[in-house]
Design an enzyme around this catalytic site. Structure first.
Site, PDB file in Angstrom:
ATOM      1  N   LYS A  42      43.582  38.786  35.141  1.00  0.00           N
ATOM      2  CA  LYS A  42      42.694  37.785  34.600  1.00  0.00           C
ATOM      3  C   LYS A  42      41.350  38.390  34.189  1.00  0.00           C
ATOM      4  O   LYS A  42      40.624  37.857  33.371  1.00  0.00           O
ATOM      5  CB  LYS A  42      42.417  36.712  35.671  1.00  0.00           C
ATOM      6  CG  LYS A  42      43.632  35.979  36.169  1.00  0.00           C
ATOM      7  CD  LYS A  42      43.238  35.012  37.297  1.00  0.00           C
ATOM      8  CE  LYS A  42      44.457  34.369  37.910  1.00  0.00           C
ATOM      9  NZ  LYS A  42      44.091  33.611  39.129  1.00  0.00           N
ATOM     10  N   GLY A  43      41.020  39.519  34.843  1.00  0.00           N
ATOM     11  CA  GLY A  43      39.647  40.043  34.788  1.00  0.00           C
ATOM     12  C   GLY A  43      39.101  40.353  33.414  1.00  0.00           C
ATOM     13  O   GLY A  43      37.888  40.341  33.214  1.00  0.00           O
ATOM     14  N   GLU A  98      41.052  45.946  29.314  1.00  0.00           N
ATOM     15  CA  GLU A  98      41.058  45.894  30.781  1.00  0.00           C
ATOM     16  C   GLU A  98      39.644  45.663  31.285  1.00  0.00           C
ATOM     17  O   GLU A  98      38.671  45.992  30.599  1.00  0.00           O
ATOM     18  CB  GLU A  98      41.651  47.228  31.302  1.00  0.00           C
ATOM     19  CG  GLU A  98      41.665  47.413  32.793  1.00  0.00           C
ATOM     20  CD  GLU A  98      42.516  46.399  33.560  1.00  0.00           C
ATOM     21  OE1 GLU A  98      42.265  45.186  33.420  1.00  0.00           O
ATOM     22  OE2 GLU A  98      43.389  46.818  34.334  1.00  0.00           O
ATOM     23  N   ASP A  99      39.530  45.090  32.479  1.00  0.00           N
ATOM     24  CA  ASP A  99      38.191  44.885  33.036  1.00  0.00           C
ATOM     25  C   ASP A  99      37.630  46.175  33.627  1.00  0.00           C
ATOM     26  O   ASP A  99      36.501  46.559  33.354  1.00  0.00           O
ATOM     27  CB  ASP A  99      38.182  43.745  34.082  1.00  0.00           C
ATOM     28  CG  ASP A  99      39.208  43.920  35.197  1.00  0.00           C
ATOM     29  OD1 ASP A  99      39.988  44.901  35.175  1.00  0.00           O
ATOM     30  OD2 ASP A  99      39.245  43.055  36.105  1.00  0.00           O
ATOM     31  N   ASP A 102      40.221  51.875  37.729  1.00  0.00           N
ATOM     32  CA  ASP A 102      39.843  52.402  39.036  1.00  0.00           C
ATOM     33  C   ASP A 102      40.692  53.662  39.292  1.00  0.00           C
ATOM     34  O   ASP A 102      40.344  54.747  38.841  1.00  0.00           O
ATOM     35  CB  ASP A 102      40.083  51.280  40.056  1.00  0.00           C
ATOM     36  CG  ASP A 102      39.653  51.611  41.459  1.00  0.00           C
ATOM     37  OD1 ASP A 102      38.720  52.400  41.615  1.00  0.00           O
ATOM     38  OD2 ASP A 102      40.243  51.074  42.410  1.00  0.00           O
ATOM     39  N   LYS A 130      35.659  53.701  36.849  1.00  0.00           N
ATOM     40  CA  LYS A 130      35.167  54.451  38.014  1.00  0.00           C
ATOM     41  C   LYS A 130      35.852  55.814  37.992  1.00  0.00           C
ATOM     42  O   LYS A 130      36.888  55.995  38.645  1.00  0.00           O
ATOM     43  CB  LYS A 130      35.562  53.743  39.316  1.00  0.00           C
ATOM     44  CG  LYS A 130      34.882  52.424  39.579  1.00  0.00           C
ATOM     45  CD  LYS A 130      35.355  51.896  40.942  1.00  0.00           C
ATOM     46  CE  LYS A 130      34.973  50.476  41.187  1.00  0.00           C
ATOM     47  NZ  LYS A 130      35.631  49.890  42.372  1.00  0.00           N
ATOM     48  N   PHE A 151      32.194  48.317  44.855  1.00  0.00           N
ATOM     49  CA  PHE A 151      33.016  47.142  44.544  1.00  0.00           C
ATOM     50  C   PHE A 151      32.143  46.154  43.792  1.00  0.00           C
ATOM     51  O   PHE A 151      31.142  45.669  44.312  1.00  0.00           O
ATOM     52  CB  PHE A 151      33.617  46.499  45.794  1.00  0.00           C
ATOM     53  CG  PHE A 151      34.622  45.439  45.415  1.00  0.00           C
ATOM     54  CD1 PHE A 151      35.937  45.788  45.145  1.00  0.00           C
ATOM     55  CD2 PHE A 151      34.237  44.117  45.271  1.00  0.00           C
ATOM     56  CE1 PHE A 151      36.863  44.826  44.745  1.00  0.00           C
ATOM     57  CE2 PHE A 151      35.149  43.146  44.876  1.00  0.00           C
ATOM     58  CZ  PHE A 151      36.470  43.508  44.608  1.00  0.00           C
ATOM     59  N   VAL A 152      32.526  45.885  42.564  1.00  0.00           N
ATOM     60  CA  VAL A 152      31.678  45.060  41.704  1.00  0.00           C
ATOM     61  C   VAL A 152      32.374  43.762  41.300  1.00  0.00           C
ATOM     62  O   VAL A 152      33.609  43.689  41.261  1.00  0.00           O
ATOM     63  CB  VAL A 152      31.252  45.835  40.432  1.00  0.00           C
ATOM     64  CG1 VAL A 152      30.325  46.983  40.789  1.00  0.00           C
ATOM     65  CG2 VAL A 152      32.456  46.332  39.628  1.00  0.00           C
ATOM     66  N   ASP A 158      36.402  39.575  39.817  1.00  0.00           N
ATOM     67  CA  ASP A 158      36.312  38.614  40.920  1.00  0.00           C
ATOM     68  C   ASP A 158      36.265  39.284  42.286  1.00  0.00           C
ATOM     69  O   ASP A 158      36.593  40.459  42.440  1.00  0.00           O
ATOM     70  CB  ASP A 158      37.535  37.684  40.911  1.00  0.00           C
ATOM     71  CG  ASP A 158      38.783  38.389  41.433  1.00  0.00           C
ATOM     72  OD1 ASP A 158      39.098  39.485  40.927  1.00  0.00           O
ATOM     73  OD2 ASP A 158      39.430  37.872  42.365  1.00  0.00           O
TER      74      ASP A 158
HETATM   75  P1  5GP Z   1      43.661  50.574  39.113  1.00  0.00           P
HETATM   76  O1  5GP Z   1      45.091  50.216  38.857  1.00  0.00           O
HETATM   77  O2  5GP Z   1      43.008  51.311  37.959  1.00  0.00           O
HETATM   78  O3  5GP Z   1      43.478  51.279  40.418  1.00  0.00           O
HETATM   79  O4  5GP Z   1      42.899  49.225  39.355  1.00  0.00           O
HETATM   80  C1  5GP Z   1      42.616  48.342  38.355  1.00  0.00           C
HETATM   81  C2  5GP Z   1      42.375  46.959  38.925  1.00  0.00           C
HETATM   82  O5  5GP Z   1      41.787  46.989  40.226  1.00  0.00           O
HETATM   83  C3  5GP Z   1      41.399  46.206  38.064  1.00  0.00           C
HETATM   84  O6  5GP Z   1      42.046  45.534  36.999  1.00  0.00           O
HETATM   85  C4  5GP Z   1      40.766  45.246  39.054  1.00  0.00           C
HETATM   86  O7  5GP Z   1      41.560  44.085  39.169  1.00  0.00           O
HETATM   87  C5  5GP Z   1      40.826  45.979  40.379  1.00  0.00           C
HETATM   88  N1  5GP Z   1      39.530  46.593  40.730  1.00  0.00           N
HETATM   89  C6  5GP Z   1      39.249  47.897  40.859  1.00  0.00           C
HETATM   90  N2  5GP Z   1      37.972  48.108  41.186  1.00  0.00           N
HETATM   91  C7  5GP Z   1      37.409  46.870  41.268  1.00  0.00           C
HETATM   92  C8  5GP Z   1      36.075  46.417  41.561  1.00  0.00           C
HETATM   93  O8  5GP Z   1      35.115  47.165  41.822  1.00  0.00           O
HETATM   94  N3  5GP Z   1      35.890  45.068  41.535  1.00  0.00           N
HETATM   95  C9  5GP Z   1      36.880  44.188  41.249  1.00  0.00           C
HETATM   96  N4  5GP Z   1      36.580  42.900  41.246  1.00  0.00           N
HETATM   97  N5  5GP Z   1      38.150  44.586  40.966  1.00  0.00           N
HETATM   98  C10 5GP Z   1      38.394  45.917  40.972  1.00  0.00           C
END
Ligand code: 5GP
Length: 179
Positions: A42-43, A98-99, A102, A130, A151-152, A158
């Site tokens: 959703k982000g 993408e939001d 990570d 990140k 963590f933002v 959200d």
């Molecule tokens: P990845 O698969 O790259 O590890 O993670 C991506 C997802 O993790 C993002 O779409 C988001 O939903 C969540 N995420 C990672 N870091 C944060 C953060 O700092 N804050 C929030 N709200 N979600 C995060």
């Protein structure tokens, strides 16, 4: 949920300035290909809606949803598609929105699985990244802002489904890590 004590990581003004810059880069790159904009729910919905309003080229929009952060996905490395695309993507240029990237797992998995459907090209735009957390390395060409390992929330992101509508980004590590 009350707004927590917070430190602004990315301000409204920074976002307002950055979005048109990103839109311009994207337009120059894929603007002539009638891309399918794939919004990762959703982000990414706020970032996507601001970005596309600066697009001056033809595009279509579709939505995809994966299993979310904090579920089994994080440690197991398995990402589940909860809502698939409605449109066929064969021979199309895709722009994922993408939001935040990570570890890179979500986008690594999504791009690998969608490659099976033979799109012509895949590009990725993320509001936040990140880099210090990366374990998988999908090629992310468009990054709004790089941030430290905090963590933002806000601007679509959200914590327990709250705070998505904040017009800026705040760090709430002390709340999110307390569980
Ligand atoms: P990845 O698969 O790259 O590890 O993670 C991506 C997802 O993790 C993002 O779409 C988001 O939903 C969540 N995420 C990672 N870091 C944060 C953060 O700092 N804050 C929030 N709200 N979600 C995060």
């Amino acid at each position: 949920m009350m707004l927590p004590e917070h430190e602004i990581v990315i301000s409204e003004e920074q976002i307002r300035r950055r979005i048109p810059q990103l839109a311009k880069l994207i337009a120059a790159d894929i603007g002539d290909s009638n891309p399918l904009i794939v919004v990762i729910l959703k982000g990414a919905f706020i970032f996507a809606s601001d970005l596309v309003r600066h697009f001056d080229f033809p595009y279509e929009i579709d939505f995809i949803s994966t299993s979310s952060y904090g579920n089994a996905t994080k440690s197991s490395g398995i990402v589940k598609i909860l809502k698939d695309l409605d449109e066929p993507i064969k021979n199309r240029t895709l722009l994922f929105i993408e939001d935040i990237v990570d570890t890179g797992l979500t986008l690594h998995y999504l791009t690998e699985i969608l490659k099976i459907r033979r799109p012509k090209r895949i590009e990725i735009a993320t509001f936040l990244s990140k880099p210090s957390r990366r374990k998988f390395h999908p090629e992310v060409k468009y990054v709004g802002f790089e941030i430290d390992d905090r963590f933002v929330v806000g601007y679509g992101l959200d914590y327990q489904q709250q705070y998505r509508g904040l017009p800026y980004v705040i760090a709430i590590d002390e709340i999110a890590t307390k569980k």
